[in-house]
Each structure stands twice: as C-alpha cells, then as structure tokens.
Design a protein around this motif. Structure first.
Motif, PDB file in Angstrom:
ATOM      1  N   TYR A   1       0.836  -1.219   0.000  1.00 48.60           N
ATOM      2  CA  TYR A   1       0.000   0.000   0.000  1.00 48.60           C
ATOM      3  C   TYR A   1       0.861   1.256   0.000  1.00 48.60           C
ATOM      4  N   ARG A   2       2.030   1.253   0.718  1.00 48.86           N
ATOM      5  CA  ARG A   2       2.950   2.391   0.683  1.00 48.86           C
ATOM      6  C   ARG A   2       3.911   2.103  -0.466  1.00 48.86           C
TER       7      ARG A   2
ATOM      8  N   GLY B   1      -2.033  -5.050   0.055  1.00 51.57           N
ATOM      9  CA  GLY B   1      -2.292  -4.366   1.316  1.00 51.57           C
ATOM     10  C   GLY B   1      -2.153  -5.286   2.512  1.00 51.57           C
TER      11      GLY B   1
ATOM     12  N   VAL C   1      -0.041  -7.125   4.958  1.00 54.71           N
ATOM     13  CA  VAL C   1       1.344  -7.000   5.413  1.00 54.71           C
ATOM     14  C   VAL C   1       2.062  -8.356   5.349  1.00 54.71           C
TER      15      VAL C   1
ATOM     16  N   GLY D   1       7.899  -3.518   5.024  1.00 55.59           N
ATOM     17  CA  GLY D   1       8.350  -2.654   6.107  1.00 55.59           C
ATOM     18  C   GLY D   1       8.954  -3.418   7.274  1.00 55.59           C
ATOM     19  N   ASP D   2       9.404  -2.672   8.259  1.00 55.76           N
ATOM     20  CA  ASP D   2       9.979  -3.278   9.462  1.00 55.76           C
ATOM     21  C   ASP D   2       8.923  -4.106  10.198  1.00 55.76           C
ATOM     22  N   GLY D   3       7.689  -3.609  10.230  1.00 51.69           N
ATOM     23  CA  GLY D   3       6.617  -4.352  10.895  1.00 51.69           C
ATOM     24  C   GLY D   3       6.390  -5.694  10.231  1.00 51.69           C
ATOM     25  N   ALA D   4       6.495  -5.735   8.915  1.00 48.85           N
ATOM     26  CA  ALA D   4       6.251  -6.973   8.167  1.00 48.85           C
ATOM     27  C   ALA D   4       7.262  -8.054   8.523  1.00 48.85           C
TER      28      ALA D   4
ATOM     29  N   ASN E   1      11.477   2.029   8.240  1.00 45.65           N
ATOM     30  CA  ASN E   1      11.228   3.455   8.524  1.00 45.65           C
ATOM     31  C   ASN E   1      10.985   3.695  10.016  1.00 45.65           C
TER      32      ASN E   1
ATOM     33  N   TYR F   1       8.731   2.586  12.115  1.00 47.80           N
ATOM     34  CA  TYR F   1       7.363   2.522  12.657  1.00 47.80           C
ATOM     35  C   TYR F   1       6.524   1.527  11.861  1.00 47.80           C
TER      36      TYR F   1
ATOM     37  N   GLU G   1       2.554   1.184  11.439  1.00 49.48           N
ATOM     38  CA  GLU G   1       1.423   2.044  11.797  1.00 49.48           C
ATOM     39  C   GLU G   1       1.920   3.071  12.826  1.00 49.48           C
TER      40      GLU G   1
HETATM   41  C1  LIG Z   1      -1.689  -9.110   7.832  1.00 45.96           C
HETATM   42  C2  LIG Z   1      -1.987  -7.676   8.195  1.00 45.96           C
HETATM   43  N1  LIG Z   1      -2.036  -7.314   9.478  1.00 45.96           N
HETATM   44  C3  LIG Z   1      -2.286  -6.033   9.805  1.00 45.96           C
HETATM   45  C4  LIG Z   1      -2.512  -5.088   8.834  1.00 45.96           C
HETATM   46  C5  LIG Z   1      -2.777  -3.636   9.208  1.00 45.96           C
HETATM   47  N2  LIG Z   1      -1.579  -2.869   8.890  1.00 45.96           N
HETATM   48  C6  LIG Z   1      -1.515  -2.119   7.763  1.00 45.96           C
HETATM   49  S1  LIG Z   1      -0.043  -1.374   7.603  1.00 45.96           S
HETATM   50  C7  LIG Z   1       0.523  -2.002   9.057  1.00 45.96           C
HETATM   51  C8  LIG Z   1       1.900  -1.679   9.552  1.00 45.96           C
HETATM   52  C9  LIG Z   1       2.990  -2.169   8.671  1.00 45.96           C
HETATM   53  O1  LIG Z   1       4.209  -1.590   9.067  1.00 45.96           O
HETATM   54  P1  LIG Z   1       5.524  -1.793   8.241  1.00 45.96           P
HETATM   55  O2  LIG Z   1       5.618  -3.221   7.814  1.00 45.96           O
HETATM   56  O3  LIG Z   1       6.652  -1.255   9.052  1.00 45.96           O
HETATM   57  O4  LIG Z   1       5.310  -0.940   6.901  1.00 45.96           O
HETATM   58  P2  LIG Z   1       5.187   0.637   6.704  1.00 45.96           P
HETATM   59  O5  LIG Z   1       3.715   0.980   6.737  1.00 45.96           O
HETATM   60  O6  LIG Z   1       5.964   1.304   7.790  1.00 45.96           O
HETATM   61  O7  LIG Z   1       5.743   0.924   5.348  1.00 45.96           O
HETATM   62  C10 LIG Z   1      -0.439  -2.798   9.646  1.00 45.96           C
HETATM   63  C11 LIG Z   1      -0.262  -3.501  10.946  1.00 45.96           C
HETATM   64  C12 LIG Z   1      -2.486  -5.516   7.491  1.00 45.96           C
HETATM   65  N3  LIG Z   1      -2.683  -4.680   6.470  1.00 45.96           N
HETATM   66  N4  LIG Z   1      -2.177  -6.807   7.181  1.00 45.96           N
END
Ligand SMILES: Cc1ncc(C[n+]2csc(CCOP(=O)(O)OP(=O)(O)O)c2C)c(N)n1
Ligand SMILES: [Mg+2]
Length: 328
Positions: free
Chosen positions: A69-70, A118, A120, A148-151, A178, A180, A182
């Motif tokens: 999505y980003r 979208g 993650v 992303g780092d969250g992924a 980055n 963060y 979310e």
């Molecule tokens: C499997 C899943 N869990 C939760 C979400 C909700 N969500 C959307 S973006 C996001 C954060 C992702 O953070 P990161 O991977 O660091 O990527 P960034 O947005 O920083 O580029 C979350 C938890 C989702 N889209 N998919």
C-alpha cells in the motif's frame, strides 16, 4: 556498507530524476486528496524516495518489483508509465488495472510490477513464486520484494526467507525500515536489534545500508541484485529510512518524539542529495532544477489525463475475475 564503488554521474542523476518524480507525485496526490479531487486513503512514502530510486537503476526492465500500500515510490522508480499510473490511483477506467485496483493495488506487468498488496508480509512468498518461475524458465529475472519493518514480524516473512534460502532463489528481500509500523515504534514491536540479523537464521546473505544515502543504497542494491542474477541466491537487504508523513494521510504524528522528527527533518534525504550532487560536481543547481521542472510538467500531464478519464462502467465488475473471462 558494501565495497562497491560509487555510481557514475549519469546513474546518480537518474536516481535523482526518479526520486524527485516520487516527491512531486507525493505532494500532488496529497493536494488532490485535500482538494476533494481524489477520494482515497493515502500512505505517503515521503522520506523513502532514495530507496527504490537507487535500487531500480540496477534492475532490468523485465525484473519484478513487488510492493505494498505504501508503494508509489517503488512503482514510479521501476518506470510505470505516468498517465495510466495516475489514472489507476484515481480509480479511472484508463488506469493500469482499468481502475479496479485503485491506489493500494496498482500493478502493471509490462513494467515488471505484478503484485501490490495491502496484506502486510504477503508479498514475500509471492516473490518466491516469481523467482522460482524465473529459474524454471531460465529467464535470468530477479525479483525484488519491498516491505516494512513491521512486516518482518509476520510469519510469512520467516517462511519465505527460509524457503528462498533452501531453494537458492533469485530474490532480494528489501526491508524499508522506517522505524514505525502504523503508530508503533520499532522497539515496541520488534525483538531483533537489527532486521538484517534475521538473515543469519536462514543461512542467507544480509546487508544493512543507509536508505537515505543514494550511494550506499545503490551499492547495497547492486551487490544483492548481482548475487541473485549470478545464482548466488537471495539477500535480506535492510534499508534504514524514515517516513515524514506518518502512517497514512491525516496521521498527526503525536506518537513521534519531537527530537526524533526534528533530527529526521534536518537529515531529509532529498535536499541533502541535491546539495551533495552540486558539491561533488555532478550537476549544477540549474541542471537539477531542470530535471525537477521536466518531472513536474510530465506529472501534471498525467494528472490532467487522470482527472479527465471516466470511471469504469459497472459492467466491468465481473470482468478479469474468473478464468473463462480472462482466457487463462
Ligand atoms: C496481515 C496484516 N495485518 C495487519 C494489517 C494492518 N496494517 C496495515 S499497515 C501495518 C503496519 C505495517 O508496518 P511496516 O511493515 O513497518 O510498513 P510501513 O507501513 O511502515 O511501510 C499494519 C499492521 C495488514 N494490512 N495486514
Ligand atoms: Mg515501517
């Protein structure tokens, strides 16, 4: 840091061209959304421009880039044609997906952009599939998957890295760190001190680089892409960066400490790269301005094209969904 030497002037200016195009697109999309001309959620990549710009100059046109999505920075850097790109963002029938993908699912196979998702972490196993297909076809294509780092805390990340290592797949796993996920700061959600350390657990090559430094990013990407192309297998490439405009448009950034934001703004990679190019004699301020002006003019033409295009007809709803209709 890698041992490769800096790219030459023409490559640096191509990185600059791509990065300024991304920044212009980002500013303009936000203006259009705020003016009510586009109705859409929006995830700004402002601050992360140099990451895909320095990666893409190392890629072939037929290499694959997967993003999220980003993702407009990744799509623009790969070379998606501007008019159908903007139209798709606006959900118009002239878009790359006939307006049915929308801003979070822009794809364009002809530009090597087969998947934007979208969900993650979901791009990583798909990257393995594309890379496996490339091996079977002996096409020499490399697949770059951005996340992303969250992924990197999602199960699919770990399964994908393990399989890519076992099968020695031509994939570059690019974590755009980055800081963060979310509204959650890195330290609150990620156990590893550095994401690149996770490569060791899968017997995979890992590189960490400064994603806000065009030369460091270029060298790291080149090393990873050459390894994939030469049969040396996958790389986990962690690019340290920062997003200036929060998780999505409207985010007030209250959870980001003022000192962190101030330091990031002071180190904004875009003016820094501009000044570095001039100081190192790669270009004059006028030449860089001309690159920006040309980008702006081209993007504006694409905006006009998108705004004046129709929305898809309701008869499109069932098309491109079932195999018999696509001839697959
Ligand atoms: C499997 C899943 N869990 C939760 C979400 C909700 N969500 C959307 S973006 C996001 C954060 C992702 O953070 P990161 O991977 O660091 O990527 P960034 O947005 O920083 O580029 C979350 C938890 C989702 N889209 N998919
Ligand atoms: Mg993040």
């Amino acid at each position: 840091m890698t041992e490769l030497t800096s790219p030459d002037t023409s490559v640096l200016l191509e990185i600059y061209r791509k990065a300024t195009l991304i920044k212009i697109a980002d500013d303009r999309f936000i203006e259009l959304i705020k003016a009510g001309q586009i109705a859409s959620p929006y995830y700004s990549p402002r601050g992360q421009e140099l990451v895909p710009s320095a990666i893409s100059v190392n890629l072939r046109a037929d290499d694959y880039v997967i993003t999220t999505y980003r993702g407009i920075h990744d799509q623009l850097a790969k070379g998606i044609p501007l008019k159908p790109f903007v139209a798709e963002f606006m959900g118009k029938a002239t878009g790359t997906c006939k307006g049915k993908g929308g801003p979070m699912h822009i794809t364009h196979l002809a530009s090597g952009l087969p998947v934007t998702t979208g969900i993650v972490g979901s791009g990583l196993p798909i990257a393995n599939g594309l890379a496996w297909a490339a091996l079977l076809k002996k096409s020499g294509q490399v697949t770059v998957v951005n996340f992303g780092d969250g992924a990197s805390n999602i199960g699919a990340f770990h399964e994908a890295l393990n399989l890519a290592s076992v099968w020695n797949l031509p994939v570059v796993f690019v974590c755009q760190n980055n800081g963060y996920a979310e509204h959650t700061k890195y330290e609150y959600g990620t156990g590893a001190r550095d994401i690149v350390d996770r490569a060791i657990g899968y017997g995979m090559h890992g590189i960490q680089c400064n994603g806000n430094d065009a030369v460091d990013m270029y060298c790291a990407a080149r090393e990873a892409i050459e390894r994939a192309r030469n049969g040396q297998g996958p790389t986990l490439l962690e690019a340290k960066t920062f997003r200036f405009r929060g998780h999505l448009l409207g985010d007030d950034g209250h959870y980001i400490a003022k000192e962190i934001m101030d330091a990031a703004v002071a180190a904004d990679p875009m003016p820094a790269f501009n000044q570095w190019l001039i100081a190192e004699g790669h270009a004059t301020a006028e030449q860089l301005q001309a690159i920006e002006d040309e980008n702006r003019a081209q993007f504006e033409e694409a905006v006009e094209f998108g705004l004046s295009s129709p929305y898809p007809d309701v008869s499109e709803l069932g098309r491109d969904v079932y195999a018999e209709e696509t001839g697959v």
